[in-house]
Design a protein around this motif. Structure first.
Motif, PDB file in Angstrom:
ATOM      1  N   VAL A  80      33.509  42.778  28.256  1.00 25.35           N
ATOM      2  CA  VAL A  80      34.640  42.991  29.165  1.00 25.35           C
ATOM      3  C   VAL A  80      35.936  43.012  28.369  1.00 25.35           C
ATOM      4  CG1 VAL A  80      35.960  42.005  31.082  1.00 25.35           C
ATOM      5  CG2 VAL A  80      33.452  41.928  31.110  1.00 25.35           C
ATOM      6  N   GLN A  81      36.751  44.065  28.586  1.00 24.95           N
ATOM      7  CA  GLN A  81      38.021  44.180  27.860  1.00 24.95           C
ATOM      8  C   GLN A  81      39.200  43.589  28.619  1.00 24.95           C
ATOM      9  OE1 GLN A  81      36.057  47.269  28.179  1.00 24.95           O
ATOM     10  NE2 GLN A  81      35.010  46.520  26.349  1.00 24.95           N
ATOM     11  N   ARG A  82      39.147  43.649  29.963  1.00 25.20           N
ATOM     12  CA  ARG A  82      40.280  43.214  30.772  1.00 25.20           C
ATOM     13  C   ARG A  82      39.806  42.313  31.902  1.00 25.20           C
ATOM     14  NH1 ARG A  82      43.583  49.009  31.350  1.00 25.20           N
ATOM     15  NH2 ARG A  82      44.616  48.908  29.322  1.00 25.20           N
ATOM     16  N   VAL A  83      40.685  41.388  32.318  1.00 24.54           N
ATOM     17  CA  VAL A  83      40.302  40.448  33.368  1.00 24.54           C
ATOM     18  C   VAL A  83      41.401  40.331  34.415  1.00 24.54           C
ATOM     19  CG1 VAL A  83      38.822  39.109  31.831  1.00 24.54           C
ATOM     20  CG2 VAL A  83      41.218  38.437  32.122  1.00 24.54           C
ATOM     21  N   LEU A  84      40.982  40.060  35.632  1.00 26.41           N
ATOM     22  CA  LEU A  84      41.892  39.697  36.704  1.00 26.41           C
ATOM     23  C   LEU A  84      41.705  38.211  36.949  1.00 26.41           C
ATOM     24  CD1 LEU A  84      43.892  40.410  38.969  1.00 26.41           C
ATOM     25  CD2 LEU A  84      41.917  40.908  40.442  1.00 26.41           C
ATOM     26  N   LEU A  85      42.688  37.422  36.550  1.00 26.53           N
ATOM     27  CA  LEU A  85      42.609  35.965  36.667  1.00 26.53           C
ATOM     28  C   LEU A  85      43.068  35.504  38.046  1.00 26.53           C
ATOM     29  CD1 LEU A  85      44.165  34.713  33.293  1.00 26.53           C
ATOM     30  CD2 LEU A  85      41.741  34.880  33.874  1.00 26.53           C
ATOM     31  N   SER A  86      42.335  34.565  38.607  1.00 28.00           N
ATOM     32  CA  SER A  86      42.744  33.942  39.864  1.00 28.00           C
ATOM     33  C   SER A  86      42.558  32.438  39.755  1.00 28.00           C
ATOM     34  CB  SER A  86      41.931  34.497  41.037  1.00 28.00           C
ATOM     35  OG  SER A  86      40.546  34.329  40.831  1.00 28.00           O
ATOM     36  N   PRO A  87      43.276  31.662  40.553  1.00 21.96           N
ATOM     37  CA  PRO A  87      43.150  30.207  40.481  1.00 21.96           C
ATOM     38  C   PRO A  87      41.771  29.728  40.940  1.00 21.96           C
ATOM     39  CG  PRO A  87      45.181  30.855  41.608  1.00 21.96           C
ATOM     40  CD  PRO A  87      44.344  32.074  41.484  1.00 21.96           C
ATOM     41  N   TRP A  88      41.424  28.527  40.553  1.00 21.76           N
ATOM     42  CA  TRP A  88      40.267  27.841  41.126  1.00 21.76           C
ATOM     43  C   TRP A  88      40.641  27.536  42.566  1.00 21.76           C
ATOM     44  CZ3 TRP A  88      38.944  22.056  40.073  1.00 21.76           C
ATOM     45  CH2 TRP A  88      37.685  21.753  40.627  1.00 21.76           C
ATOM     46  N   VAL A  89      39.825  27.974  43.505  1.00 25.23           N
ATOM     47  CA  VAL A  89      40.202  27.913  44.917  1.00 25.23           C
ATOM     48  C   VAL A  89      40.484  26.487  45.369  1.00 25.23           C
ATOM     49  CG1 VAL A  89      37.853  27.730  45.833  1.00 25.23           C
ATOM     50  CG2 VAL A  89      39.633  28.869  47.183  1.00 25.23           C
ATOM     51  N   ARG A 104      51.831  37.509  28.116  1.00 28.18           N
ATOM     52  CA  ARG A 104      51.381  37.279  26.745  1.00 28.18           C
ATOM     53  C   ARG A 104      50.320  38.296  26.329  1.00 28.18           C
ATOM     54  NH1 ARG A 104      48.757  31.598  25.649  1.00 28.18           N
ATOM     55  NH2 ARG A 104      50.701  30.981  26.672  1.00 28.18           N
ATOM     56  N   TYR A 105      49.481  38.680  27.300  1.00 32.84           N
ATOM     57  CA  TYR A 105      48.402  39.627  27.018  1.00 32.84           C
ATOM     58  C   TYR A 105      48.455  40.777  28.022  1.00 32.84           C
ATOM     59  CZ  TYR A 105      46.383  35.791  24.270  1.00 32.84           C
ATOM     60  OH  TYR A 105      46.176  34.775  23.350  1.00 32.84           O
ATOM     61  N   PRO A 106      49.493  41.608  27.963  1.00 31.36           N
ATOM     62  CA  PRO A 106      49.669  42.640  28.991  1.00 31.36           C
ATOM     63  C   PRO A 106      48.559  43.683  29.025  1.00 31.36           C
ATOM     64  CG  PRO A 106      51.176  42.984  27.152  1.00 31.36           C
ATOM     65  CD  PRO A 106      50.562  41.645  26.947  1.00 31.36           C
ATOM     66  N   ASP A 107      47.867  43.881  27.930  1.00 33.90           N
ATOM     67  CA  ASP A 107      46.784  44.861  27.898  1.00 33.90           C
ATOM     68  C   ASP A 107      45.443  44.277  28.323  1.00 33.90           C
ATOM     69  OD1 ASP A 107      48.504  46.846  26.977  1.00 33.90           O
ATOM     70  OD2 ASP A 107      48.201  46.270  24.883  1.00 33.90           O
ATOM     71  N   ARG A 108      45.403  42.969  28.550  1.00 33.27           N
ATOM     72  CA  ARG A 108      44.120  42.332  28.845  1.00 33.27           C
ATOM     73  C   ARG A 108      44.101  41.553  30.152  1.00 33.27           C
ATOM     74  NH1 ARG A 108      40.816  39.643  24.179  1.00 33.27           N
ATOM     75  NH2 ARG A 108      39.241  40.299  25.692  1.00 33.27           N
ATOM     76  N   ILE A 109      45.273  41.170  30.667  1.00 35.91           N
ATOM     77  CA  ILE A 109      45.295  40.266  31.814  1.00 35.91           C
ATOM     78  C   ILE A 109      46.208  40.777  32.924  1.00 35.91           C
ATOM     79  CG2 ILE A 109      45.980  37.970  32.614  1.00 35.91           C
ATOM     80  CD1 ILE A 109      45.298  36.874  29.867  1.00 35.91           C
ATOM     81  N   LYS A 110      45.678  40.756  34.156  1.00 29.49           N
ATOM     82  CA  LYS A 110      46.469  40.791  35.381  1.00 29.49           C
ATOM     83  C   LYS A 110      46.094  39.530  36.154  1.00 29.49           C
ATOM     84  CE  LYS A 110      48.345  45.017  35.152  1.00 29.49           C
ATOM     85  NZ  LYS A 110      49.813  45.284  35.118  1.00 29.49           N
ATOM     86  N   THR A 111      46.941  39.126  37.090  1.00 27.19           N
ATOM     87  CA  THR A 111      46.692  37.856  37.766  1.00 27.19           C
ATOM     88  C   THR A 111      46.906  37.963  39.277  1.00 27.19           C
ATOM     89  OG1 THR A 111      48.974  37.063  37.514  1.00 27.19           O
ATOM     90  CG2 THR A 111      47.435  36.587  35.725  1.00 27.19           C
ATOM     91  N   LEU A 112      46.255  37.030  39.974  1.00 26.31           N
ATOM     92  CA  LEU A 112      46.479  36.807  41.396  1.00 26.31           C
ATOM     93  C   LEU A 112      47.067  35.412  41.554  1.00 26.31           C
ATOM     94  CD1 LEU A 112      43.088  38.123  42.846  1.00 26.31           C
ATOM     95  CD2 LEU A 112      45.257  39.362  42.699  1.00 26.31           C
ATOM     96  N   PRO A 168      56.165  39.387  36.801  1.00 25.33           N
ATOM     97  CA  PRO A 168      55.441  40.278  35.890  1.00 25.33           C
ATOM     98  C   PRO A 168      53.966  39.912  35.784  1.00 25.33           C
ATOM     99  CG  PRO A 168      57.506  39.558  34.903  1.00 25.33           C
ATOM    100  CD  PRO A 168      57.318  38.735  36.143  1.00 25.33           C
ATOM    101  N   GLY A 169      53.114  40.917  35.900  1.00 26.28           N
ATOM    102  CA  GLY A 169      51.681  40.707  35.709  1.00 26.28           C
ATOM    103  C   GLY A 169      50.943  40.171  36.911  1.00 26.28           C
ATOM    104  N   VAL A 170      51.660  39.857  37.990  1.00 27.52           N
ATOM    105  CA  VAL A 170      51.019  39.357  39.213  1.00 27.52           C
ATOM    106  C   VAL A 170      50.832  40.523  40.173  1.00 27.52           C
ATOM    107  CG1 VAL A 170      51.165  37.772  41.154  1.00 27.52           C
ATOM    108  CG2 VAL A 170      52.046  37.086  38.908  1.00 27.52           C
ATOM    109  N   THR A 171      49.597  40.744  40.595  1.00 30.45           N
ATOM    110  CA  THR A 171      49.281  41.932  41.396  1.00 30.45           C
ATOM    111  C   THR A 171      48.789  41.604  42.804  1.00 30.45           C
ATOM    112  OG1 THR A 171      47.059  41.947  40.442  1.00 30.45           O
ATOM    113  CG2 THR A 171      48.723  43.290  39.353  1.00 30.45           C
TER     114      THR A 171
END
Length: 328
Positions: free
Chosen positions: A65-74, A103-111, A133-136
């Protein structure tokens, strides 16, 4: 390859940052096993690195996997807190998640997260959140203090979610039912978690939320649980039963097809059914990292379907890239 279902505990929220705040999780490694200490519990189901972003990205890279969408632990959405405390906790997480994405604009987006226990406040905060920035988008639990997501009290939130284009990730709370049988055989996880998502999504459909907000983008964890297996019952009830028809005017299938689904099924036949019903443009690859019920190599179950090349590419990353504004 984009993994759209990856959880993280941001370091800024851990107990080491504020030892006096007992609600914060303490994450330690003991004899090669990760332990999360929270509310007098020792949780060992997070079998991979939960905090350090470089280790997380390395693990995802090793899985292809090259890119990730990070989300919090529910568990850390903290709907049990006061609205003011929930807002403070949300802002700590959101700022930290945005920092990681920058910090990692090519690898990370976040919720991010919002205090949904107070819907008007959550709506206002979501609008601000989408400017980071970076929050989608935003992760929400499948219920809020027992209230289903289609309840009228959440209308302000859904209106802002639609108008801002936020991706809303619906995730089970992990302990959403007081059913004694679920305490046995790990059923609270294998059955309880996807069942909670099933109920949340069905309520959104029958309450008319998906019909009312045609541009809403809602991603369901664990491929929507049993939602699609029960679509016939929803469809049939809606054809004659007054209560089932009280809000929804379009067909149930029309609303169901507006959802997005991740691929965390652990079963190729089940996933094929999801793809055939929802369409390959509404399915996103996910792993549920770092948990023991996650998929170690999520792309393999997608490739096992032997889909047309274009459809496979869409599920493996194209759909997520489109939804998250991640081009190139």
């Amino acid at each position: 390859m984009i993994d759209a279902h990856v959880h993280i505990i941001v370091r800024e929220l851990t107990r080491e940052k504020a030892p006096a705040e007992a609600w914060r999780p303490k994450v330690v490694w003991e004899a090669g096993r990760q332990v999360v200490e929270l509310d007098d519990r020792r949780i060992t189901s997070a079998v991979h690195e939960f905090v350090d972003i470089d280790t997380i990205l390395a693990a995802e890279g090793a899985a292809g996997v090259q890119r990730v969408l990070l989300s919090p632990w529910v568990t850390l959405l903290r709907y049990d807190a006061t609205a003011e405390e929930g807002l403070r906790i949300s802002r700590i997480q959101n700022a930290a998640l945005s920092t990681l994405a920058q910090r990692y604009p090519d690898r990370i987006k976040t919720l991010g997260t919002v205090p949904l226990q107070e819907p008007a406040l959550a709506a206002s905060e979501l609008e601000a959140l989408m400017g980071l920035p970076g929050v989608t988008g935003v992760e929400v639990a499948a219920s809020v203090r027992g209230a289903p997501l289609g309840d009228d009290r959440f209308r302000p939130f859904w209106e802002i979610a639609e108008s801002t284009g936020a991706l809303v990730f619906v995730h089970p709370t992990t302990r959403g039912f007081d059913v004694s049988a679920l305490n046995d055989y790990y059923l609270w996880n294998t059955i309880g978690n996807p069942l909670e998502t099933t109920i949340a999504a069905a309520h959104l459909v029958m309450a008319g939320v998906m019909e009312r907000h045609l541009r809403l983008k809602v991603l369901l964890a664990h491929a929507g649980g049993a939602l699609l297996s029960l679509r016939g019952r929803l469809r049939y009830a809606h054809s004659f039963q007054p209560q089932a028809r009280s809000r929804l005017r379009e067909t149930t299938d029309e609303s169901l097809r507006r959802f997005y689904f991740d691929t965390v099924t652990h079963d190729a036949a089940v996933l094929r059914n999801v793809v055939e019903f929802a369409g390959p443009d509404h399915v996103l690859m996910g792993s549920d990292y770092p948990f023991d019920m996650g998929a170690e190599r999520p792309m393999e179950i997608v490739r096992a379907l032997e889909l047309p090349v274009r459809d496979e590419a869409a599920i493996l990353g194209g759909n997520a890239a489109r939804l998250l504004g991640w081009e190139g």
